[in-house]
Design a protein around this motif. Structure first.
Motif, PDB file in Angstrom:
ATOM      1  N   LYS A   1       0.823  -1.211   0.000  1.00 49.43           N
ATOM      2  CA  LYS A   1       0.000   0.000   0.000  1.00 49.43           C
ATOM      3  C   LYS A   1       0.857   1.262   0.000  1.00 49.43           C
ATOM      4  CE  LYS A   1      -3.918   2.354   0.701  1.00 49.43           C
ATOM      5  NZ  LYS A   1      -5.014   2.435  -0.279  1.00 49.43           N
ATOM      6  N   TYR A   2       1.945   1.268   0.764  1.00 45.32           N
ATOM      7  CA  TYR A   2       2.799   2.450   0.899  1.00 45.32           C
ATOM      8  C   TYR A   2       4.254   2.071   0.579  1.00 45.32           C
ATOM      9  CZ  TYR A   2      -1.307   3.769   3.648  1.00 45.32           C
ATOM     10  OH  TYR A   2      -2.597   4.012   4.070  1.00 45.32           O
ATOM     11  N   PRO A   3       4.574   1.855  -0.695  1.00 46.07           N
ATOM     12  CA  PRO A   3       5.921   1.383  -1.063  1.00 46.07           C
ATOM     13  C   PRO A   3       7.022   2.404  -0.830  1.00 46.07           C
ATOM     14  CG  PRO A   3       4.623   1.920  -3.025  1.00 46.07           C
ATOM     15  CD  PRO A   3       3.682   1.990  -1.871  1.00 46.07           C
ATOM     16  N   LYS A   4       6.686   3.685  -0.711  1.00 45.78           N
ATOM     17  CA  LYS A   4       7.710   4.721  -0.541  1.00 45.78           C
ATOM     18  C   LYS A   4       8.048   4.991   0.931  1.00 45.78           C
ATOM     19  CE  LYS A   4       6.631   7.127  -4.862  1.00 45.78           C
ATOM     20  NZ  LYS A   4       6.255   8.429  -5.482  1.00 45.78           N
ATOM     21  N   ALA A   5       7.325   4.364   1.840  1.00 46.03           N
ATOM     22  CA  ALA A   5       7.587   4.568   3.263  1.00 46.03           C
ATOM     23  C   ALA A   5       8.848   3.834   3.689  1.00 46.03           C
ATOM     24  CB  ALA A   5       6.397   4.098   4.088  1.00 46.03           C
ATOM     25  N   VAL A   6       9.396   4.252   4.829  1.00 50.54           N
ATOM     26  CA  VAL A   6      10.546   3.576   5.431  1.00 50.54           C
ATOM     27  C   VAL A   6      10.020   2.657   6.535  1.00 50.54           C
ATOM     28  CG1 VAL A   6      12.671   3.879   6.757  1.00 50.54           C
ATOM     29  CG2 VAL A   6      12.109   5.483   4.915  1.00 50.54           C
ATOM     30  N   TYR A   7      10.449   1.403   6.514  1.00 48.61           N
ATOM     31  CA  TYR A   7       9.929   0.421   7.462  1.00 48.61           C
ATOM     32  C   TYR A   7      11.025  -0.001   8.441  1.00 48.61           C
ATOM     33  CZ  TYR A   7       5.889   0.289   4.439  1.00 48.61           C
ATOM     34  OH  TYR A   7       4.779   0.654   3.713  1.00 48.61           O
ATOM     35  N   VAL A   8      10.647   0.014   9.717  1.00 42.53           N
ATOM     36  CA  VAL A   8      11.591  -0.282  10.794  1.00 42.53           C
ATOM     37  C   VAL A   8      10.986  -1.337  11.710  1.00 42.53           C
ATOM     38  CG1 VAL A   8      12.775   0.662  12.829  1.00 42.53           C
ATOM     39  CG2 VAL A   8      12.585   2.044  10.737  1.00 42.53           C
ATOM     40  N   VAL A   9      11.823  -2.249  12.171  1.00 39.75           N
ATOM     41  CA  VAL A   9      11.399  -3.239  13.165  1.00 39.75           C
ATOM     42  C   VAL A   9      12.354  -3.146  14.349  1.00 39.75           C
ATOM     43  CG1 VAL A   9      11.105  -5.680  13.714  1.00 39.75           C
ATOM     44  CG2 VAL A   9      10.395  -4.814  11.473  1.00 39.75           C
ATOM     45  N   TYR A  10      11.809  -2.857  15.527  1.00 42.91           N
ATOM     46  CA  TYR A  10      12.606  -2.875  16.760  1.00 42.91           C
ATOM     47  C   TYR A  10      12.675  -4.318  17.255  1.00 42.91           C
ATOM     48  CZ  TYR A  10      11.450   2.153  16.914  1.00 42.91           C
ATOM     49  OH  TYR A  10      11.281   3.485  16.626  1.00 42.91           O
ATOM     50  N   THR A  11      13.868  -4.861  17.358  1.00 43.60           N
ATOM     51  CA  THR A  11      14.012  -6.254  17.771  1.00 43.60           C
ATOM     52  C   THR A  11      15.150  -6.416  18.767  1.00 43.60           C
ATOM     53  OG1 THR A  11      14.473  -8.505  16.997  1.00 43.60           O
ATOM     54  CG2 THR A  11      15.516  -6.725  15.797  1.00 43.60           C
TER      55      THR A  11
ATOM     56  N   PHE B   1      -6.994 -10.942   5.898  1.00 41.45           N
ATOM     57  CA  PHE B   1      -6.206 -10.152   6.846  1.00 41.45           C
ATOM     58  C   PHE B   1      -5.789  -8.824   6.220  1.00 41.45           C
ATOM     59  CE2 PHE B   1      -1.976  -8.760   8.212  1.00 41.45           C
ATOM     60  CZ  PHE B   1      -2.184  -8.570   9.562  1.00 41.45           C
ATOM     61  N   GLU B   2      -5.322  -8.856   4.986  1.00 43.78           N
ATOM     62  CA  GLU B   2      -4.864  -7.630   4.329  1.00 43.78           C
ATOM     63  C   GLU B   2      -5.981  -6.593   4.251  1.00 43.78           C
ATOM     64  OE1 GLU B   2      -3.166  -8.540   0.564  1.00 43.78           O
ATOM     65  OE2 GLU B   2      -1.473  -9.672   1.395  1.00 43.78           O
ATOM     66  N   VAL B   3      -7.176  -7.023   3.907  1.00 39.81           N
ATOM     67  CA  VAL B   3      -8.308  -6.095   3.775  1.00 39.81           C
ATOM     68  C   VAL B   3      -8.662  -5.474   5.123  1.00 39.81           C
ATOM     69  CG1 VAL B   3     -10.763  -5.915   3.223  1.00 39.81           C
ATOM     70  CG2 VAL B   3      -9.254  -7.234   1.735  1.00 39.81           C
ATOM     71  N   THR B   4      -8.809  -6.298   6.153  1.00 38.33           N
ATOM     72  CA  THR B   4      -9.231  -5.785   7.467  1.00 38.33           C
ATOM     73  C   THR B   4      -8.118  -5.002   8.152  1.00 38.33           C
ATOM     74  OG1 THR B   4      -8.641  -7.937   8.446  1.00 38.33           O
ATOM     75  CG2 THR B   4     -10.951  -7.594   7.844  1.00 38.33           C
ATOM     76  N   PHE B   5      -6.872  -5.412   7.939  1.00 35.07           N
ATOM     77  CA  PHE B   5      -5.747  -4.695   8.546  1.00 35.07           C
ATOM     78  C   PHE B   5      -5.622  -3.284   7.962  1.00 35.07           C
ATOM     79  CE2 PHE B   5      -1.249  -3.471   8.712  1.00 35.07           C
ATOM     80  CZ  PHE B   5      -0.988  -3.593  10.065  1.00 35.07           C
ATOM     81  N   LEU B   6      -5.655  -3.174   6.645  1.00 34.02           N
ATOM     82  CA  LEU B   6      -5.549  -1.863   6.008  1.00 34.02           C
ATOM     83  C   LEU B   6      -6.707  -0.955   6.389  1.00 34.02           C
ATOM     84  CD1 LEU B   6      -4.288  -2.714   2.408  1.00 34.02           C
ATOM     85  CD2 LEU B   6      -3.031  -1.535   4.226  1.00 34.02           C
ATOM     86  N   SER B   7      -7.892  -1.520   6.481  1.00 39.23           N
ATOM     87  CA  SER B   7      -9.055  -0.738   6.878  1.00 39.23           C
ATOM     88  C   SER B   7      -8.898  -0.201   8.294  1.00 39.23           C
ATOM     89  CB  SER B   7     -10.320  -1.598   6.775  1.00 39.23           C
ATOM     90  OG  SER B   7     -11.447  -0.909   7.259  1.00 39.23           O
ATOM     91  N   SER B   8      -8.289  -0.990   9.177  1.00 39.61           N
ATOM     92  CA  SER B   8      -8.141  -0.590  10.582  1.00 39.61           C
ATOM     93  C   SER B   8      -7.061   0.467  10.772  1.00 39.61           C
ATOM     94  CB  SER B   8      -7.824  -1.820  11.439  1.00 39.61           C
ATOM     95  OG  SER B   8      -8.884  -2.755  11.405  1.00 39.61           O
ATOM     96  N   VAL B   9      -5.936   0.330  10.069  1.00 35.17           N
ATOM     97  CA  VAL B   9      -4.806   1.252  10.285  1.00 35.17           C
ATOM     98  C   VAL B   9      -4.898   2.514   9.438  1.00 35.17           C
ATOM     99  CG1 VAL B   9      -3.272  -0.630  10.913  1.00 35.17           C
ATOM    100  CG2 VAL B   9      -3.331   0.160   8.540  1.00 35.17           C
ATOM    101  N   GLU B  10      -5.914   2.606   8.606  1.00 31.69           N
ATOM    102  CA  GLU B  10      -6.049   3.765   7.712  1.00 31.69           C
ATOM    103  C   GLU B  10      -5.984   5.085   8.467  1.00 31.69           C
ATOM    104  OE1 GLU B  10      -9.048   5.239   4.120  1.00 31.69           O
ATOM    105  OE2 GLU B  10      -9.679   3.693   5.544  1.00 31.69           O
ATOM    106  N   LYS B  11      -6.534   5.107   9.671  1.00 36.90           N
ATOM    107  CA  LYS B  11      -6.565   6.328  10.474  1.00 36.90           C
ATOM    108  C   LYS B  11      -5.158   6.824  10.810  1.00 36.90           C
ATOM    109  CE  LYS B  11      -8.224   7.970  15.000  1.00 36.90           C
ATOM    110  NZ  LYS B  11      -8.937   7.581  16.247  1.00 36.90           N
ATOM    111  N   LEU B  12      -4.194   5.927  10.906  1.00 38.70           N
ATOM    112  CA  LEU B  12      -2.832   6.288  11.264  1.00 38.70           C
ATOM    113  C   LEU B  12      -2.110   7.034  10.148  1.00 38.70           C
ATOM    114  CD1 LEU B  12      -1.667   2.999  13.048  1.00 38.70           C
ATOM    115  CD2 LEU B  12      -2.471   5.103  14.130  1.00 38.70           C
ATOM    116  N   PHE B  13      -2.640   6.965   8.944  1.00 33.43           N
ATOM    117  CA  PHE B  13      -1.940   7.550   7.788  1.00 33.43           C
ATOM    118  C   PHE B  13      -2.655   8.767   7.229  1.00 33.43           C
ATOM    119  CE2 PHE B  13      -0.754   3.120   8.135  1.00 33.43           C
ATOM    120  CZ  PHE B  13       0.616   3.177   8.020  1.00 33.43           C
ATOM    121  N   LYS B  14      -3.646   9.275   7.928  1.00 33.97           N
ATOM    122  CA  LYS B  14      -4.360  10.460   7.466  1.00 33.97           C
ATOM    123  C   LYS B  14      -3.684  11.732   7.979  1.00 33.97           C
ATOM    124  CE  LYS B  14      -8.930   8.335   7.032  1.00 33.97           C
ATOM    125  NZ  LYS B  14     -10.322   8.306   7.517  1.00 33.97           N
TER     126      LYS B  14
END
Length: 492
Positions: free
Chosen positions: A92-102, A479-492
């Motif tokens: 959905k957001y290929p230009k974003a930077v992705y980080v995992v804290y591990t 999962f992809e459909v429901t996950f994207l629908s739920s996190v949409e608010k974080l990207f507005k």
């Protein structure tokens, strides 16, 4: 005379407290103001650091999306959610930077990605930056023999601070249940925060166990036998539940993995307006490719269990119930039955548990009928499931149960614990017919296993077909459909 003297002392004491009240109030107010100023200064400092680090060559700041998952190299269902969530967002957001804290500091990021592909058949489409945390020991339960919940939660704050000091994201998602990091990233880091809750840190069921003085893996026998200690622990649990609700309510988006988890999070966090059920992604299609037929790949029957070797998974119940089954089948060649326990080991504590399970099978005299498969590749897991007759699950109040879904998709007849996600969401009738079985006690599991093995091949095949049809709603695509629908608010 003594009475009048006592009254005079009481008046003097009250006068002293009254004289100290306003100065104390002023001091507390001043300290609070200083704390707010310090926190606000830290926030401004972190924002300035973030802008200086993330600015790209063209002057634009790419969105930084970070997942907090200290055990991302483990092989459990929670890790599958992490990698599927990353893959979904990258599409959905290929230009974003992705980080995992591990906290997996002993291996490289490339090895972690290769492990995700080997175990879950998941390959990401964009690069991922790994921020390696050195203080993961602060959230290890072995560090806190007493007040474990509080110790791990406070430890997660320090671990979260270490993460925040290394990378300040725009969007922060806690994908492992460390709710105490949410206010840290929201109010100090200035991030939009979301959480995927697999299992509430504390639940009303845990409160009930302590209140009723029942023995459990999180309620020692010496506490259940002492009414005073039980009362003290109950007060501690209620206070912790209140604080847990406060920190959880900081989340802008809340995703839960089952109806059971939803009910508990709504009662604790009270954020129903931003809470949604997002069933975990289960690689059902890969397992659905296994031909559905009566299992005749090997002589006899294989019973398989999938799950990390954690105490709450209750693997001893599986071994004890299997021993009872062998006793029941003594007249029918018990040598034709085999129990295979498949799971991931995260650390030395998990490895110790596996050794204890081996000793238990030896003590019960069934070691020749029990096998352990640790951190095996995905293809090997698939091979075991394709040849198994029964899939076992014994965790009380399992939040969801990806292993349960995988067993059903692969064509095994599932026997799960009569509680939590398996009871409410997974092992439910499909078009009026059964999709599996539920049990609770050693005897109940043994009797149900014997009943399944006594069914005709045609009846077992029908149950498998029902189960397969019912679990299609837990696919990666859903999962992809429901996950994207739920996190949409974080990207507005």
């Amino acid at each position: 005379m003594a009475a009048s003297k006592g009254g005079w002392c009481l008046c003097e004491l009250l006068r002293l407290f009254y004289s100290l009240f306003f100065p104390g109030l002023i001091v507390c107010g001043a300290l609070c103001i200083c704390l707010v100023i310090v926190l606000w200064g830290l926030r401004l400092l972190l924002q300035r650091k973030k802008k200086s680090v993330s600015a790209s060559k063209n002057g634009k700041n790419p969105t930084v999306i970070a997942f907090f998952h200290p055990y991302c190299n483990a092989g459990g269902g929670g890790e599958r959610v992490l990698w599927c969530a990353l893959r979904t967002l990258q599409k959905k957001y290929p230009k974003a930077v992705y980080v995992v804290y591990t906290g997996d500091v002993n291996i490289s990021g490339q090895q972690i990605l290769e492990g995700a592909f080997r175990r879950f058949n998941i390959r990401l489409t964009c690069p991922v930056q790994f921020v390696f945390l050195k203080k993961r020991y602060l959230v290890e339960d072995s560090q806190y023999p007493h007040f474990t919940l509080l110790g791990q939660s406070l430890g997660s704050i320090f671990l979260g601070w270490e993460a925040l000091m290394q990378c300040v994201p725009d969007v922060y998602i806690d994908s492992m249940g460390y709710a105490f990091t949410l206010p840290l990233f929201k109010y100090i880091g200035g991030c939009r925060v979301g959480s995927y809750v697999h299992y509430p840190t504390i639940s009303t069921d845990m409160l009930s166990v302590v209140k009723n003085q029942n023995v459990g893996f999180n309620n020692a026998t010496f506490i259940t036998k002492n009414p005073f200690l039980s009362k003290v622990k109950l007060i501690y649990y209620y206070l912790f539940a209140f604080i847990y609700g406060l920190v959880g309510s900081c989340s802008d988006v809340v995703m839960v993995n089952s109806s059971w988890t939803l009910n508990h999070i709504l009662s604790l966090w009270k954020v129903g307006n931003c809470t949604n059920i997002v069933y975990p992604p289960c690689d059902v299609q890969t397992f659905l490719d296994i031909p559905l037929h009566e299992k005749k790949m090997t002589p006899g029957h294989i019973l398989v269990s999938i799950g990390q070797f954690r105490p709450e998974k209750n693997h001893p119940l599986q071994i004890k119930a299997f021993a009872k089954l062998l006793d029941k089948k003594v007249a029918e060649s018990p040598s034709s039955l085999k129990l295979v326990l498949i799971g991931g080991c995260r650390n030395k504590d998990d490895e110790l548990r596996v050794n204890q399970l081996r000793r238990l099978s030896e003590d019960l005299g069934i070691q020749e009928h029990v096998e352990f498969k640790i951190n095996i590749p995905f293809d090997e897991l698939k091979n075991y499931l394709s040849g198994a007759t029964i899939g076992l699950h014994t965790m009380w109040n399992e939040h969801f149960g990806i292993g349960v879904v995988e067993c059903m998709a692969a064509g095994t007849i599932i026997l799960a614990h009569n509680s939590g996600g398996p009871k409410l969401d997974i092992v439910v009738p499909h078009e009026g017919d059964i999709t599996g079985f539920l049990a609770e006690s050693e005897e109940g599991y043994a009797e149900t296993m014997a009943h399944i093995l006594s069914l005709s091949a045609e009846r077992r095949l029908q149950i498998r077909k029902n189960a397969r049809e019912s679990i299609r709603r837990f696919s990666d695509q859903e999962f992809e459909v429901t996950f994207l629908s739920s996190v949409e608010k974080l990207f507005k």
